[in-house]
Design an enzyme around this catalytic site. Structure first.
Site, PDB file in Angstrom:
ATOM      1  N   THR A  91      -0.097   1.858 -11.447  1.00 49.16           N
ATOM      2  CA  THR A  91      -0.874   0.650 -11.700  1.00 49.16           C
ATOM      3  C   THR A  91       0.067  -0.441 -12.187  1.00 49.16           C
ATOM      4  OG1 THR A  91      -2.752   2.023 -12.344  1.00 49.16           O
ATOM      5  CG2 THR A  91      -2.841  -0.293 -12.955  1.00 49.16           C
ATOM      6  N   VAL A  92      -0.159  -1.654 -11.729  1.00 49.88           N
ATOM      7  CA  VAL A  92       0.706  -2.776 -12.084  1.00 49.88           C
ATOM      8  C   VAL A  92      -0.051  -3.759 -12.963  1.00 49.88           C
ATOM      9  CG1 VAL A  92       2.101  -4.676 -11.211  1.00 49.88           C
ATOM     10  CG2 VAL A  92       2.014  -2.531  -9.961  1.00 49.88           C
ATOM     11  N   ASP A 140      18.642  -1.909   3.208  1.00 54.14           N
ATOM     12  CA  ASP A 140      17.302  -2.299   3.664  1.00 54.14           C
ATOM     13  C   ASP A 140      17.091  -3.799   3.489  1.00 54.14           C
ATOM     14  OD1 ASP A 140      14.882  -1.821   4.852  1.00 54.14           O
ATOM     15  OD2 ASP A 140      13.879  -1.141   3.036  1.00 54.14           O
ATOM     16  N   GLN A 148      -3.461  -1.675  -8.172  1.00 59.62           N
ATOM     17  CA  GLN A 148      -3.410  -0.232  -8.370  1.00 59.62           C
ATOM     18  C   GLN A 148      -3.224   0.444  -7.034  1.00 59.62           C
ATOM     19  OE1 GLN A 148      -6.553   1.424 -10.664  1.00 59.62           O
ATOM     20  NE2 GLN A 148      -5.818   3.523 -10.501  1.00 59.62           N
TER      21      GLN A 148
END
Length: 704
Positions: A443-444, A549, A438
């Site tokens: 939140t994952v 990137d 989180q």
């Protein structure tokens, strides 16, 4: 008498006359009561100028009554004139370099402080003053811009054994990022969830070490921040670890230790330099294996100051390990002048309409004018630097207009999101959801897709907390439209109440950063990784997409050795009409010279970054990582191709591959398609050869 009392007094008159002649001599005019004269002085006749017209009583009463009527508006003649704030004014500042004294002249105080802390010697300044000015302008502008997050790239990582990972990267954020909250080393974004991105452990035996341990000042600052963050990290001691790369704004204020150092940071310098031993008190968490300054950055293009690319506000960046926003430090060790004190200097002139369209009151930023412009004039032995201009501060009305436009923009973005996301309840499609991290932006969870049994990663983001939602749309669209075996797979997305759920492929192998910092790779393994990344880049470039990137943080690995590119928050879509960009995007140590010097650039910037990443796989870190970021930019602009340590130990094919990637002249630099035909890639080993490295990196960090 009442009528006499109502009469206003006569206006004051001169007591002496400037007229010549004998008509007026010596005396003046006395003013009495309300009449004229009232007693002359000497022989001077009274002034015969008429008095102002006496106001009419009826008019006065009408005005008084009118002013008491609610809602009545005064006439144009009665109201005060509305004087607007000045617009489009400029405050020009000239900075020059005296070749005789070796000193810059007219340099703003903030720039002088920044240069003083940059570790760029006087000799280096004298050698290439224009490069110094270029990076100062860029650096100053970067610190002042209010960057926006690449929301789907948050390194949300909980740690096993309170370990900290290299803060990955990329874009600017106006809130504490997940990388900051959990110190993740992950380079992947939602775009790729990784397992086991943690830092070096004290017992790692096969760590590829390169670079130097930073000075006491860096260590003391790091120790202070680690003491602050220890309580939060201790709570995460036994939690499972998964990273989704956070795009970060790069603010150049990271407190760091050498990325190649495999030691923990502890309460004293000796512990920093020597092996770790169990303490009676809980040991402090290790520092990130890479400094925070490996974060990516994003600035406005030179020729385009449209509000859409003006970043959102951000507090000064913190160290990779700082867990909470209030632990951030206002200034960094590497570049103390990158703190808000620089915001008082002159900046680009903003168009009034563009100014109003911003979501915040713009703070002054350094003008970004090419050296060949009219403001770059050479006088004598001085090198003139572009003029700077100050944009007017936003008025309350401007701020109100900004808020209104922001609200409309949000509504449009939400409407666009509704056309992108899937309809339905994701809770029915995915089961066994387990929270693994989180952070500030969401939140994952890991979950299992019911129909296939496939493990996926789901990030849930509260849209009301996302200041630049258009970047979410950009990243989702790019990933959805550019599917490739070497690109982390976007699976689905949903709007659930106020939250956006994004479902991505889950890669448990972690980021390439873990492997390069924990293990030593041979040329066959390096060639295998380069080949896979080149296949992704060739595909993207053919579809007019520049990644911008490329670095080890943004390469995710599967346990089978699969290699996939992630983190598309700052990618650029080009076209035949607009095939070049000037936006400063990327991570300084991996940036191509044309990006650092603010020239127009194209897809070949990705190939330069790939060459730097190849050096990273050899040495464990990119060139100049132990340098102050400002000096690193100066060295890139001045030296071009970096020196490679122990280059003679590399094969001739590998050396030529690096030369092709790190060619300063863009026209002579190889393309992705050219490099896919390079003999070095024939040395590539099977991808399965990467699996032992991945497992070794996990084992090395397991006890942390």
């Amino acid at each position: 008498m009442s009528s006499e009392e109502d009469k206003p007094p006569a206006p004051p008159v001169r007591l002496t006359s400037n007229r010549g002649g004998n008509e007026r001599s010596g005396g003046g005019v006395g003013v009495g009561g309300g009449g004229l004269g009232g007693g002359g002085m000497g022989d001077v006749p009274p002034d015969m100028r008429p008095l102002p017209k006496e106001p009419d009583d009826s008019d006065r009463k009408k005005k008084t009554l009118k002013s008491k009527i609610k809602g009545s508006k005064p006439s144009h003649t009665d109201s005060k004139p509305n004087i607007s704030y000045p617009t489009n004014f400029e405050h020009t500042v000239h900075v020059g370099f005296d070749a005789v004294t070796g000193e810059f002249t007219g340099m703003p105080e903030a720039w002088a402080r920044l240069l003083m802390n940059s570790n760029i010697s006087k000799q280096e300044q004298k050698k290439n003053p224009q490069a110094v000015l270029d990076v100062l302008k860029w650096f100053d502008n970067t610190t002042k811009q209010r960057p926006s997050s690449k929301y789907m790239t948050n390194a949300i990582t909980t740690h096993s054994g309170s370990s900290l990972s290299r803060v990955s990267s990329s874009s600017p954020s106006s809130t504490p990022t997940d990388s900051e909250l959990h110190g993740s080393n992950s380079g992947g974004n939602l775009i790729g969830v990784q397992l086991g991105s943690m830092t070096l452990g004290p017992n790692a035996n096969n760590v590829a070490v390169a670079g130097q341990i930073l000075g006491n000042h860096y260590q003391q600052q790091q120790q202070h921040l680690l003491q602050q963050q220890q309580p939060l990290l201790h709570q995460n001691h036994n939690q499972h670890h998964m990273g989704i790369s956070q795009s970060h704004s790069y603010n150049f204020v990271g407190h760091t230790v050498s990325s190649s150092t495999s030691q923990h940071s502890s309460a004293n310098e000796d512990d920093m330099l020597g092996p770790q031993h169990p303490q009676q008190q809980p040991p402090p968490p290790p520092v990130a294996s890479r400094p925070e300054r490996t974060k990516s950055i994003y600035t406005r293009p030179i020729e385009d100051l449209q509000p859409a690319i003006i970043p959102m506000p951000v507090a000064p960046a913190t160290t990779p390990a700082t867990p909470l926003q209030n632990h951030r430090t206002p200034g960094g060790i590497s570049a103390p002048a990158a703190s808000p004190m620089m915001h008082n200097n002159a900046t680009t002139t903003l168009d009034k309409n563009k100014n109003n369209a911003n979501l915040y009151t713009p703070e002054p930023t350094v003008a970004q004018v090419s050296a060949g412009g009219p403001s770059s004039q050479v006088a004598g032995n001085q090198i003139a630097v572009p003029q700077a201009a100050v944009a007017p501060a936003a008025t309350p009305n401007t701020r109100a207009a900004n808020a209104k436009k922001k609200k409309m923009s949000d509504e449009e973005i939400l409407e666009k999101l509704r056309t992108i996301v899937s309809v339905g309840d994701p809770n029915r499609k995915y089961t066994k959801m387990e929270k693994i991290g989180q952070g500030a932006s969401g939140t994952v969870y890991t979950a299992i897709e019911s129909s296939t049994g496939m493990e996926v990663a789901i990030k849930q983001m509260n849209l009301s907390q996302q200041p630049k939602k258009e970047l979410i749309i950009n990243e989702i669209l790019v990933m959805r439209e550019n599917k490739h075996p070497n690109v982390v797979n976007y699976l689905d997305s949903y709007l659930v109440s106020e939250e956006l759920w994004v479902v991505m492929e889950y890669l448990p192998g972690g980021s390439l950063t873990d492997v390069v910092t924990e293990t030593c790779m041979d040329e066959g393994q390096i060639a295998a990784v380069c080949r896979e990344v080149l296949q992704a880049l060739e595909f993207l470039h053919a579809n007019q997409v520049i990644h911008r990137d490329i670095k080890s943080d943004n390469i995710l690995l599967g346990l089978d050795g699969s290699v996939k590119l992630t983190d598309f928050g700052f990618c650029a879509q080009i076209s035949p009409e607009q095939s070049k960009r000037t936006t400063m995007v990327g991570t300084p140590y991996w940036m191509a010279p044309e990006v650092v010097t603010r020239k127009q650039y194209g897809p070949k910037v990705d190939l330069w970054s790939l060459g730097i990443m190849a050096i990273e796989m050899v040495e464990g870190e990119p060139p100049y990582l132990n340098e102050n970021p400002l000096k690193a930019l100066y060295l890139i602009a001045t030296n071009g191709k970096p020196e490679i340590k122990e280059k003679d130990k590399l094969s001739s094919a590998f050396q030529d591959f690096l030369d092709q990637c790190l060619e300063v002249e863009v026209d002579r630099r190889a393309s992705a398609l050219d490099l896919l035909k390079h003999p070095f890639l024939k040395l590539a080993r099977p991808l399965a050869s990467l699996t032992p490295l991945i497992m070794a990196a996990k084992e090395a960090t397991k006890g942390n």
